[in-house]
Design a protein around this motif. Structure first.
Motif, PDB file in Angstrom:
ATOM      1  N   PRO A   1       3.583  -6.655  13.813  1.00 34.34           N
ATOM      2  CA  PRO A   1       4.888  -6.930  14.426  1.00 34.34           C
ATOM      3  C   PRO A   1       6.066  -6.358  13.632  1.00 34.34           C
ATOM      4  CG  PRO A   1       3.841  -8.977  13.655  1.00 34.34           C
ATOM      5  CD  PRO A   1       2.959  -7.854  13.243  1.00 34.34           C
ATOM      6  N   GLY A   2       5.928  -5.123  13.203  1.00 36.22           N
ATOM      7  CA  GLY A   2       6.979  -4.454  12.436  1.00 36.22           C
ATOM      8  C   GLY A   2       6.415  -3.244  11.718  1.00 36.22           C
ATOM      9  N   LEU A   3       7.285  -2.478  11.098  1.00 41.14           N
ATOM     10  CA  LEU A   3       6.874  -1.254  10.416  1.00 41.14           C
ATOM     11  C   LEU A   3       6.124  -1.560   9.123  1.00 41.14           C
ATOM     12  CD1 LEU A   3       7.270   1.928  10.513  1.00 41.14           C
ATOM     13  CD2 LEU A   3       9.054   1.543   8.810  1.00 41.14           C
ATOM     14  N   ILE A   4       5.072  -0.793   8.855  1.00 41.50           N
ATOM     15  CA  ILE A   4       4.330  -0.928   7.597  1.00 41.50           C
ATOM     16  C   ILE A   4       5.117  -0.224   6.495  1.00 41.50           C
ATOM     17  CG2 ILE A   4       2.213  -0.355   6.362  1.00 41.50           C
ATOM     18  CD1 ILE A   4       0.745  -0.534   9.056  1.00 41.50           C
ATOM     19  N   VAL A   5       5.458  -0.962   5.458  1.00 45.20           N
ATOM     20  CA  VAL A   5       6.240  -0.443   4.334  1.00 45.20           C
ATOM     21  C   VAL A   5       5.328   0.034   3.211  1.00 45.20           C
ATOM     22  CG1 VAL A   5       7.971  -1.053   2.590  1.00 45.20           C
ATOM     23  CG2 VAL A   5       8.195  -1.907   4.936  1.00 45.20           C
ATOM     24  N   ASN A   6       4.227  -0.666   3.020  1.00 43.33           N
ATOM     25  CA  ASN A   6       3.256  -0.319   1.970  1.00 43.33           C
ATOM     26  C   ASN A   6       1.853  -0.563   2.496  1.00 43.33           C
ATOM     27  OD1 ASN A   6       1.402  -1.576  -0.363  1.00 43.33           O
ATOM     28  ND2 ASN A   6       2.688   0.014  -1.254  1.00 43.33           N
ATOM     29  N   LEU A   7       0.939   0.361   2.165  1.00 46.19           N
ATOM     30  CA  LEU A   7      -0.438   0.248   2.633  1.00 46.19           C
ATOM     31  C   LEU A   7      -1.363   0.825   1.579  1.00 46.19           C
ATOM     32  CD1 LEU A   7      -2.428  -0.230   5.164  1.00 46.19           C
ATOM     33  CD2 LEU A   7      -2.135   2.218   5.540  1.00 46.19           C
ATOM     34  N   SER A   8      -2.448   0.112   1.265  1.00 47.79           N
ATOM     35  CA  SER A   8      -3.423   0.633   0.301  1.00 47.79           C
ATOM     36  C   SER A   8      -4.790   0.042   0.586  1.00 47.79           C
ATOM     37  CB  SER A   8      -2.999   0.297  -1.136  1.00 47.79           C
ATOM     38  OG  SER A   8      -2.947  -1.111  -1.328  1.00 47.79           O
ATOM     39  N   ASP A   9      -5.837   0.809   0.228  1.00 44.34           N
ATOM     40  CA  ASP A   9      -7.179   0.244   0.316  1.00 44.34           C
ATOM     41  C   ASP A   9      -7.446  -0.551  -0.951  1.00 44.34           C
ATOM     42  OD1 ASP A   9      -9.403   2.056  -1.411  1.00 44.34           O
ATOM     43  OD2 ASP A   9      -7.489   3.013  -1.019  1.00 44.34           O
ATOM     44  N   ASP A  10      -8.467  -1.388  -0.930  1.00 43.92           N
ATOM     45  CA  ASP A  10      -8.679  -2.321  -2.041  1.00 43.92           C
ATOM     46  C   ASP A  10      -9.188  -1.645  -3.311  1.00 43.92           C
ATOM     47  OD1 ASP A  10     -11.229  -1.766  -1.177  1.00 43.92           O
ATOM     48  OD2 ASP A  10     -11.811  -3.846  -0.793  1.00 43.92           O
TER      49      ASP A  10
ATOM     50  N   ASN B   1      -7.691   1.264  -4.241  1.00 46.91           N
ATOM     51  CA  ASN B   1      -6.543   2.117  -4.576  1.00 46.91           C
ATOM     52  C   ASN B   1      -6.875   3.605  -4.561  1.00 46.91           C
ATOM     53  OD1 ASN B   1      -4.558   0.138  -4.810  1.00 46.91           O
ATOM     54  ND2 ASN B   1      -5.092  -0.290  -6.939  1.00 46.91           N
ATOM     55  N   ASN B   2      -7.777   3.986  -3.644  1.00 49.52           N
ATOM     56  CA  ASN B   2      -8.033   5.408  -3.430  1.00 49.52           C
ATOM     57  C   ASN B   2      -6.897   6.039  -2.629  1.00 49.52           C
ATOM     58  OD1 ASN B   2     -10.973   6.606  -4.131  1.00 49.52           O
ATOM     59  ND2 ASN B   2     -11.084   4.398  -3.866  1.00 49.52           N
ATOM     60  N   TYR B   3      -6.280   5.232  -1.762  1.00 46.74           N
ATOM     61  CA  TYR B   3      -5.162   5.682  -0.938  1.00 46.74           C
ATOM     62  C   TYR B   3      -4.039   4.655  -0.987  1.00 46.74           C
ATOM     63  CZ  TYR B   3      -7.928   9.434   1.165  1.00 46.74           C
ATOM     64  OH  TYR B   3      -8.674  10.572   1.352  1.00 46.74           O
ATOM     65  N   ILE B   4      -2.843   5.122  -1.321  1.00 48.10           N
ATOM     66  CA  ILE B   4      -1.669   4.242  -1.370  1.00 48.10           C
ATOM     67  C   ILE B   4      -0.515   4.944  -0.653  1.00 48.10           C
ATOM     68  CG2 ILE B   4      -0.033   2.993  -2.820  1.00 48.10           C
ATOM     69  CD1 ILE B   4      -2.124   3.095  -5.073  1.00 48.10           C
ATOM     70  N   PHE B   5       0.001   4.300   0.390  1.00 51.80           N
ATOM     71  CA  PHE B   5       1.149   4.821   1.135  1.00 51.80           C
ATOM     72  C   PHE B   5       2.369   3.946   0.840  1.00 51.80           C
ATOM     73  CE2 PHE B   5      -2.628   5.875   3.593  1.00 51.80           C
ATOM     74  CZ  PHE B   5      -2.409   7.171   4.025  1.00 51.80           C
ATOM     75  N   ASN B   6       3.488   4.572   0.484  1.00 52.31           N
ATOM     76  CA  ASN B   6       4.734   3.849   0.219  1.00 52.31           C
ATOM     77  C   ASN B   6       5.879   4.455   1.003  1.00 52.31           C
ATOM     78  OD1 ASN B   6       4.371   1.673  -1.780  1.00 52.31           O
ATOM     79  ND2 ASN B   6       3.579   3.313  -3.075  1.00 52.31           N
ATOM     80  N   LEU B   7       6.587   3.628   1.760  1.00 53.36           N
ATOM     81  CA  LEU B   7       7.775   4.081   2.477  1.00 53.36           C
ATOM     82  C   LEU B   7       8.873   4.389   1.469  1.00 53.36           C
ATOM     83  CD1 LEU B   7       9.184   4.412   5.292  1.00 53.36           C
ATOM     84  CD2 LEU B   7       9.938   2.033   5.024  1.00 53.36           C
ATOM     85  N   THR B   8       9.502   5.574   1.599  1.00 52.57           N
ATOM     86  CA  THR B   8      10.526   5.982   0.635  1.00 52.57           C
ATOM     87  C   THR B   8      11.875   6.251   1.264  1.00 52.57           C
ATOM     88  OG1 THR B   8       9.894   8.320   0.830  1.00 52.57           O
ATOM     89  CG2 THR B   8       8.817   7.026  -0.901  1.00 52.57           C
ATOM     90  N   GLU B   9      11.904   6.556   2.550  1.00 52.65           N
ATOM     91  CA  GLU B   9      13.180   6.945   3.161  1.00 52.65           C
ATOM     92  C   GLU B   9      13.123   6.768   4.681  1.00 52.65           C
ATOM     93  OE1 GLU B   9      16.211  10.839   3.240  1.00 52.65           O
ATOM     94  OE2 GLU B   9      14.337  10.893   2.097  1.00 52.65           O
TER      95      GLU B   9
END
Length: 274
Positions: A170-179, A181-189
């Motif tokens: 119910p909203g935008l994903i700001v941070n996402l990672s697998d358990d 930490n092979n993949y980590i996505f961070n919103l920056t702008e």
């Protein structure tokens, strides 16, 4: 570094104020992706990613390089070059009106393929809340591609989307990672997007088994098509001169690159290259 963090916080604050009309225009969300191309090593690769949201009805998630290339192709017919591997391509198109998500793949000959994502995202929204930059966020978890994922989303940006195939919260994903930490996505702008969003054609649709066959054939002989057409295979010697390629050495090099960068997001579809 402190100035940069303050600037990001200020930009996030300003954007939140004007987000009442978010669905009235296209939006552009930038993410940093940090990932391990080889899970057996500690080295981290950074990719600059972009999520183009088209009035909340569809979106395209890809690298900044691919975004520039798509625009150039649409305008001039010529795009930018791309890498030699298939597994680490991160290009996803979502159509929320038709509830379709597919992953786009392009080979060295610029052939386009797509894999329809049919795996369901059964999110579990947790009670834990926090704050990332100036956003109030809430935790959620899901299993996808043989990996367990943790997401932090904000209802302050009422777009049910996020990086890669991930959406539906119910909203935008700001941070996402697998358990792991092979993949980590961070919103920056966050920015207002362009009126026209250029992206790839769907190309030939494949299932995962067909993609595996395509990838294995490419791994076996990357230059098979060029050899069958009798096309001279040359490379730049670094001084601007085209020199003949030692196909045995070059094929061995490409195979090594593929084996050493074989940590796909869809771990359940990982190909065991020998």
């Amino acid at each position: 570094m402190k100035k940069n963090k303050l600037l990001i916080k200020f930009l996030f604050f300003c954007i939140v104020i004007f987000f009442d009309n978010i669905h009235a225009q296209n939006k552009l969300f930038k993410y940093d992706l940090e990932y391990k191309s080889n899970p057996r090593k500690d080295s981290i690769t950074l990719k600059k990613m972009v999520l183009d949201s088209e009035n909340g009805k569809s979106s395209v998630f890809r690298t900044e390089h691919d975004r520039r290339s798509d625009s150039l192709i649409a305008i001039t017919g010529l795009g930018l070059g791309r890498g030699i591997t298939l597994e680490d391509q991160i290009y996803v198109i979502k159509n929320f009106t038709e509830n379709i998500t597919y992953k786009s793949i392009q080979n060295i000959y610029r052939d386009l393929y797509s894999i329809k994502i049919i795996e369901k995202l059964n999110w579990e929204i947790l009670s834990e809340k926090s704050k990332i930059e100036n956003f109030n966020v809430q935790k959620a978890k899901v299993t996808y591609g043989g990996r367990n994922w943790i997401a932090w989303f904000t209802t302050e940006i009422p777009i049910q989307d996020g990086p890669y195939v991930f959406n539906g919260l119910p909203g935008l994903i700001v941070n996402l990672s697998d358990d792991q930490n092979n993949y980590i996505f961070n919103l920056t702008e966050i920015k207002n997007g362009s009126e026209k969003i250029y992206y790839r054609n769907k190309g030939t649709e494949l299932n995962w088994e067909q993609f595996k066959k395509l990838a294995e054939n490419y791994y076996s002989d990357p230059y098979a098509r060029m050899k069958s057409m009798g096309v001279p295979i040359k490379k730049d010697d670094g001084a601007g001169n085209a020199v003949s390629l030692d196909l045995k050495l070059e094929t061995d090099r490409i195979k090594k690159v593929i084996r050493n960068n074989n940590n796909p997001i869809e771990l359940n579809h990982k190909i065991d290259y020998q």
